[in-house]
Scaffold this motif. Structure first.
Motif, PDB file in Angstrom:
ATOM      1  N   ILE A  17     -35.554  -2.368  17.388  1.00  0.00           N
ATOM      2  CA  ILE A  17     -35.139  -3.438  16.514  1.00  0.00           C
ATOM      3  C   ILE A  17     -36.176  -3.988  15.569  1.00  0.00           C
ATOM      4  O   ILE A  17     -36.078  -4.131  14.382  1.00  0.00           O
ATOM      5  CB  ILE A  17     -34.632  -4.694  17.197  1.00  0.00           C
ATOM      6  N   MET A  18     -37.559  -3.942  15.852  1.00  0.00           N
ATOM      7  CA  MET A  18     -38.675  -4.123  14.998  1.00  0.00           C
ATOM      8  C   MET A  18     -38.824  -3.241  13.999  1.00  0.00           C
ATOM      9  O   MET A  18     -39.145  -3.375  12.682  1.00  0.00           O
ATOM     10  CB  MET A  18     -40.046  -4.354  16.058  1.00  0.00           C
ATOM     11  N   ARG A  19     -38.559  -1.762  14.400  1.00  0.00           N
ATOM     12  CA  ARG A  19     -38.785  -0.707  13.529  1.00  0.00           C
ATOM     13  C   ARG A  19     -37.710  -0.992  12.389  1.00  0.00           C
ATOM     14  O   ARG A  19     -37.892  -0.585  11.021  1.00  0.00           O
ATOM     15  CB  ARG A  19     -38.360   0.672  14.284  1.00  0.00           C
ATOM     16  N   ASN A  20     -36.292  -1.075  12.945  1.00  0.00           N
ATOM     17  CA  ASN A  20     -35.268  -1.533  11.713  1.00  0.00           C
ATOM     18  C   ASN A  20     -35.452  -2.566  11.022  1.00  0.00           C
ATOM     19  O   ASN A  20     -35.368  -2.610   9.787  1.00  0.00           O
ATOM     20  CB  ASN A  20     -33.971  -1.818  12.725  1.00  0.00           C
ATOM     21  N   THR A  21     -36.208  -3.484  11.473  1.00  0.00           N
ATOM     22  CA  THR A  21     -36.448  -4.669  10.716  1.00  0.00           C
ATOM     23  C   THR A  21     -37.585  -4.285   9.429  1.00  0.00           C
ATOM     24  O   THR A  21     -37.438  -4.562   8.322  1.00  0.00           O
ATOM     25  CB  THR A  21     -37.201  -5.832  11.230  1.00  0.00           C
ATOM     26  N   VAL A  22     -38.540  -3.574   9.839  1.00  0.00           N
ATOM     27  CA  VAL A  22     -39.555  -3.119   8.960  1.00  0.00           C
ATOM     28  C   VAL A  22     -38.913  -2.509   7.856  1.00  0.00           C
ATOM     29  O   VAL A  22     -39.203  -2.408   6.642  1.00  0.00           O
ATOM     30  CB  VAL A  22     -40.817  -2.384   9.637  1.00  0.00           C
ATOM     31  N   ILE A  23     -38.040  -1.210   8.295  1.00  0.00           N
ATOM     32  CA  ILE A  23     -37.153  -0.361   7.387  1.00  0.00           C
ATOM     33  C   ILE A  23     -36.427  -1.128   6.585  1.00  0.00           C
ATOM     34  O   ILE A  23     -36.371  -1.100   5.297  1.00  0.00           O
ATOM     35  CB  ILE A  23     -36.518   0.736   8.135  1.00  0.00           C
ATOM     36  N   PHE A  24     -35.654  -2.062   7.210  1.00  0.00           N
ATOM     37  CA  PHE A  24     -34.721  -2.888   6.153  1.00  0.00           C
ATOM     38  C   PHE A  24     -35.636  -3.503   5.463  1.00  0.00           C
ATOM     39  O   PHE A  24     -35.170  -3.875   3.954  1.00  0.00           O
ATOM     40  CB  PHE A  24     -34.317  -4.007   6.989  1.00  0.00           C
ATOM     41  N   VAL A  25     -36.897  -4.308   5.707  1.00  0.00           N
ATOM     42  CA  VAL A  25     -37.574  -5.356   4.568  1.00  0.00           C
ATOM     43  C   VAL A  25     -38.240  -4.396   3.540  1.00  0.00           C
ATOM     44  O   VAL A  25     -38.255  -4.767   2.348  1.00  0.00           O
ATOM     45  CB  VAL A  25     -38.653  -6.128   5.481  1.00  0.00           C
ATOM     46  N   VAL A  26     -38.761  -3.323   4.094  1.00  0.00           N
ATOM     47  CA  VAL A  26     -39.696  -2.523   2.985  1.00  0.00           C
ATOM     48  C   VAL A  26     -38.853  -1.768   2.208  1.00  0.00           C
ATOM     49  O   VAL A  26     -38.909  -1.875   0.854  1.00  0.00           O
ATOM     50  CB  VAL A  26     -40.591  -1.471   3.881  1.00  0.00           C
ATOM     51  N   CYS A  27     -37.660  -1.120   2.362  1.00  0.00           N
ATOM     52  CA  CYS A  27     -36.880  -0.469   1.768  1.00  0.00           C
ATOM     53  C   CYS A  27     -36.148  -1.496   0.786  1.00  0.00           C
ATOM     54  O   CYS A  27     -35.758  -1.246  -0.651  1.00  0.00           O
ATOM     55  CB  CYS A  27     -35.771   0.332   2.469  1.00  0.00           C
ATOM     56  N   SER A  28     -35.687  -2.527   1.323  1.00  0.00           N
ATOM     57  CA  SER A  28     -34.670  -3.644   0.433  1.00  0.00           C
ATOM     58  C   SER A  28     -35.803  -4.187  -0.464  1.00  0.00           C
ATOM     59  O   SER A  28     -35.321  -4.291  -1.802  1.00  0.00           O
ATOM     60  CB  SER A  28     -34.621  -4.903   1.205  1.00  0.00           C
ATOM     61  N   ILE A  29     -36.960  -4.655  -0.463  1.00  0.00           N
ATOM     62  CA  ILE A  29     -37.865  -4.975  -1.328  1.00  0.00           C
ATOM     63  C   ILE A  29     -38.225  -4.092  -2.381  1.00  0.00           C
ATOM     64  O   ILE A  29     -38.311  -4.338  -3.583  1.00  0.00           O
ATOM     65  CB  ILE A  29     -39.192  -5.654  -0.755  1.00  0.00           C
ATOM     66  N   ALA A  30     -38.507  -2.733  -1.757  1.00  0.00           N
ATOM     67  CA  ALA A  30     -38.801  -1.745  -3.124  1.00  0.00           C
ATOM     68  C   ALA A  30     -37.587  -1.405  -3.819  1.00  0.00           C
ATOM     69  O   ALA A  30     -37.899  -1.377  -4.985  1.00  0.00           O
ATOM     70  CB  ALA A  30     -39.060  -0.483  -2.164  1.00  0.00           C
ATOM     71  N   GLY A  31     -36.422  -1.527  -3.292  1.00  0.00           N
ATOM     72  CA  GLY A  31     -35.233  -1.086  -4.211  1.00  0.00           C
ATOM     73  C   GLY A  31     -34.866  -2.189  -5.137  1.00  0.00           C
ATOM     74  O   GLY A  31     -34.814  -1.956  -6.237  1.00  0.00           O
ATOM     75  N   GLN A  32     -35.127  -3.536  -4.438  1.00  0.00           N
ATOM     76  CA  GLN A  32     -34.690  -4.488  -5.511  1.00  0.00           C
ATOM     77  C   GLN A  32     -35.995  -4.815  -6.519  1.00  0.00           C
ATOM     78  O   GLN A  32     -35.506  -4.986  -7.596  1.00  0.00           O
ATOM     79  CB  GLN A  32     -34.871  -5.808  -4.520  1.00  0.00           C
ATOM     80  N   PHE A  33     -36.993  -4.460  -6.178  1.00  0.00           N
ATOM     81  CA  PHE A  33     -38.274  -4.617  -7.168  1.00  0.00           C
ATOM     82  C   PHE A  33     -38.262  -3.423  -8.239  1.00  0.00           C
ATOM     83  O   PHE A  33     -38.413  -3.697  -9.335  1.00  0.00           O
ATOM     84  CB  PHE A  33     -39.574  -4.881  -6.473  1.00  0.00           C
ATOM     85  N   VAL A  34     -38.091  -2.241  -7.835  1.00  0.00           N
ATOM     86  CA  VAL A  34     -38.230  -1.086  -8.768  1.00  0.00           C
ATOM     87  C   VAL A  34     -37.056  -1.206  -9.569  1.00  0.00           C
ATOM     88  O   VAL A  34     -37.052  -1.223 -10.998  1.00  0.00           O
ATOM     89  CB  VAL A  34     -38.114   0.206  -8.028  1.00  0.00           C
ATOM     90  N   ILE A  35     -35.684  -1.547  -9.197  1.00  0.00           N
ATOM     91  CA  ILE A  35     -34.701  -1.519  -9.956  1.00  0.00           C
ATOM     92  C   ILE A  35     -34.610  -2.715 -10.956  1.00  0.00           C
ATOM     93  O   ILE A  35     -34.270  -2.796 -12.230  1.00  0.00           O
ATOM     94  CB  ILE A  35     -33.071  -1.614  -9.157  1.00  0.00           C
ATOM     95  N   GLY A  36     -34.981  -4.102 -10.303  1.00  0.00           N
ATOM     96  CA  GLY A  36     -35.153  -5.278 -11.057  1.00  0.00           C
ATOM     97  C   GLY A  36     -36.150  -5.130 -12.074  1.00  0.00           C
ATOM     98  O   GLY A  36     -35.819  -5.456 -13.199  1.00  0.00           O
ATOM     99  N   PHE A  37     -37.214  -4.406 -11.983  1.00  0.00           N
ATOM    100  CA  PHE A  37     -38.348  -4.076 -12.889  1.00  0.00           C
ATOM    101  C   PHE A  37     -37.982  -3.304 -14.113  1.00  0.00           C
ATOM    102  O   PHE A  37     -38.126  -3.588 -15.000  1.00  0.00           O
ATOM    103  CB  PHE A  37     -39.565  -3.613 -12.267  1.00  0.00           C
ATOM    104  N   ALA A  38     -37.085  -2.427 -13.852  1.00  0.00           N
ATOM    105  CA  ALA A  38     -36.588  -1.467 -14.813  1.00  0.00           C
ATOM    106  C   ALA A  38     -35.527  -2.115 -15.593  1.00  0.00           C
ATOM    107  O   ALA A  38     -35.552  -2.039 -16.743  1.00  0.00           O
ATOM    108  CB  ALA A  38     -35.841  -0.169 -14.091  1.00  0.00           C
ATOM    109  N   LEU A  39     -34.776  -2.787 -14.975  1.00  0.00           N
ATOM    110  CA  LEU A  39     -33.915  -3.781 -15.690  1.00  0.00           C
ATOM    111  C   LEU A  39     -34.474  -4.651 -16.596  1.00  0.00           C
ATOM    112  O   LEU A  39     -34.158  -4.991 -17.623  1.00  0.00           O
ATOM    113  CB  LEU A  39     -32.703  -4.297 -14.857  1.00  0.00           C
ATOM    114  N   ALA A  40     -35.514  -5.407 -16.276  1.00  0.00           N
ATOM    115  CA  ALA A  40     -36.341  -6.237 -16.858  1.00  0.00           C
ATOM    116  C   ALA A  40     -37.079  -5.718 -18.089  1.00  0.00           C
ATOM    117  O   ALA A  40     -36.927  -6.161 -19.285  1.00  0.00           O
ATOM    118  CB  ALA A  40     -37.293  -7.115 -16.058  1.00  0.00           C
ATOM    119  N   LEU A  41     -37.622  -4.610 -18.033  1.00  0.00           N
ATOM    120  CA  LEU A  41     -38.143  -3.800 -19.078  1.00  0.00           C
ATOM    121  C   LEU A  41     -37.022  -3.331 -19.957  1.00  0.00           C
ATOM    122  O   LEU A  41     -37.250  -3.382 -21.306  1.00  0.00           O
ATOM    123  CB  LEU A  41     -38.973  -2.660 -18.557  1.00  0.00           C
ATOM    124  N   PHE A  42     -36.010  -2.830 -19.661  1.00  0.00           N
ATOM    125  CA  PHE A  42     -34.914  -2.490 -20.575  1.00  0.00           C
ATOM    126  C   PHE A  42     -34.197  -3.585 -21.414  1.00  0.00           C
ATOM    127  O   PHE A  42     -34.290  -3.568 -22.697  1.00  0.00           O
ATOM    128  CB  PHE A  42     -33.779  -2.125 -19.622  1.00  0.00           C
TER     129      PHE A  42
END
Length: 300
Positions: free
Chosen positions: A75-100
């Motif tokens: 469950i801790m491994r799932n939590t780390v995967i969930f947090v890291v992938c969620s933050i990375a996806g939100q940030f990269v796509i959000g940054f790309a849209l902000a630049l656009f």
């Protein structure tokens, strides 16, 4: 007391009221439950002793027991995967849209405002929507993938152990993109335009401007966005409750949902409180990082 009342009548003590009322609210509705939860994590509390004060003090036994459970580390491994992938996806796509949208074009401000619709939607509503998208029999995603020839048969995203966690991650990324985009857009707007003009005169291309101007100038904003993303992601509960319920076989279970399950399904309130305290400690660390980031941004 009379001096305080007279100052309030004169309007001079109104600032005290403005500070005292929110502090009292936080103390009653946040501070006391937090203290209660921390204390309960050091006691033996089940459904029979919850309403009484007959709770033996067990020290760190609950913490040892929680970290000794077979389900803890998956469950801790799932939590780390969930947090890291969620933050990375939100940030990269959000940054790309902000630049656009920073380019500026007719209707850009209105289109950018529409992106906030996802952020203001309740988590349970977002979960219900993604349940419809990810449904195995009639889901939009399966229909689109079959139409493109990518898959030949339906995939049950929410009930397949190989995909269940990723189903919630995708939903959470979609939910947080607009929030990242808005905050990063504010940071981009604060960068002086003459820096880009000077770089253009020196022959810098778009990628060089991004690495030498945009990223360094956005350092504090990026730190604040990632810290807030960590806080919000660790608090995400609704999507798990409405999409996978932590299953199947804990394949999509994470710490915050596990704490609720431990308390209100297994009725082991002490262990549920223990998991919550660990999560609170992580959130507090992220909050300190966020405060430091915003402090540096204000000084800058």
């Amino acid at each position: 007391m009379s001096r305080l009342l007279s100052s309030l009548r004169d309007g001079k003590g109104f600032d005290i009221v403005l500070v005292a009322v929110p502090l009292a609210f936080l103390l009653v509705f946040s501070g006391l439950p937090l203290i209660y939860n921390v204390v309960m994590s050091f006691q033996a509390v089940d459904m029979f002793s919850l309403g009484t004060f007959n709770r033996p003090w067990v020290g760190f036994k609950n913490y040892v027991d929680v970290f000794s459970l077979p389900a803890t580390w998956p469950i801790m491994r799932n939590t780390v995967i969930f947090v890291v992938c969620s933050i990375a996806g939100q940030f990269v796509i959000g940054f790309a849209l902000a630049l656009f949208f920073a380019r500026g074009f007719p209707g850009s401000s209105y289109i950018r405002g529409l992106f906030l619709a996802s952020w203001v939607m309740p988590g349970l509503v977002v979960g219900a929507m993604w349940n419809w998208i990810l449904a195995g029999d009639f889901g939009v995603l399966n229909y689109a993938l079959r139409s493109l020839g990518i898959i030949s048969e339906n995939i049950f995203w929410a009930s397949n152990p190989a995909w269940s966690l990723w189903a919630v991650i995708v939903a959470n990324i979609w939910l947080g993109i607009s929030f990242n985009m808005i905050l990063l857009s504010v940071g981009l707007a604060a960068i002086p335009r003459d820096l880009y003009e000077a770089a253009a005169l020196d022959g810098a291309n778009g990628l060089q401007k991004f690495w030498t101007i945009t990223l360094p100038m956005m350092r504090s904003t990026i730190g604040a966005v990632i810290s807030l993303g960590l806080i919000f992601t660790l608090q995400q509960f609704d999507l798990f409750a409405s999409i996978t319920s932590g299953g199947p076989a804990n394949s999509s279970n994470v710490a915050q949902y596990w704490a609720w399950e431990m308390s209100f399904r297994q009725y082991d309130f002490a262990k549920g409180a223990t998991i919550s305290v660990v999560m609170i400690a992580v959130v507090m660390i992220a909050s300190v990082i966020y405060v430091r980031s915003t402090r540096h941004e204000v000084r800058g």
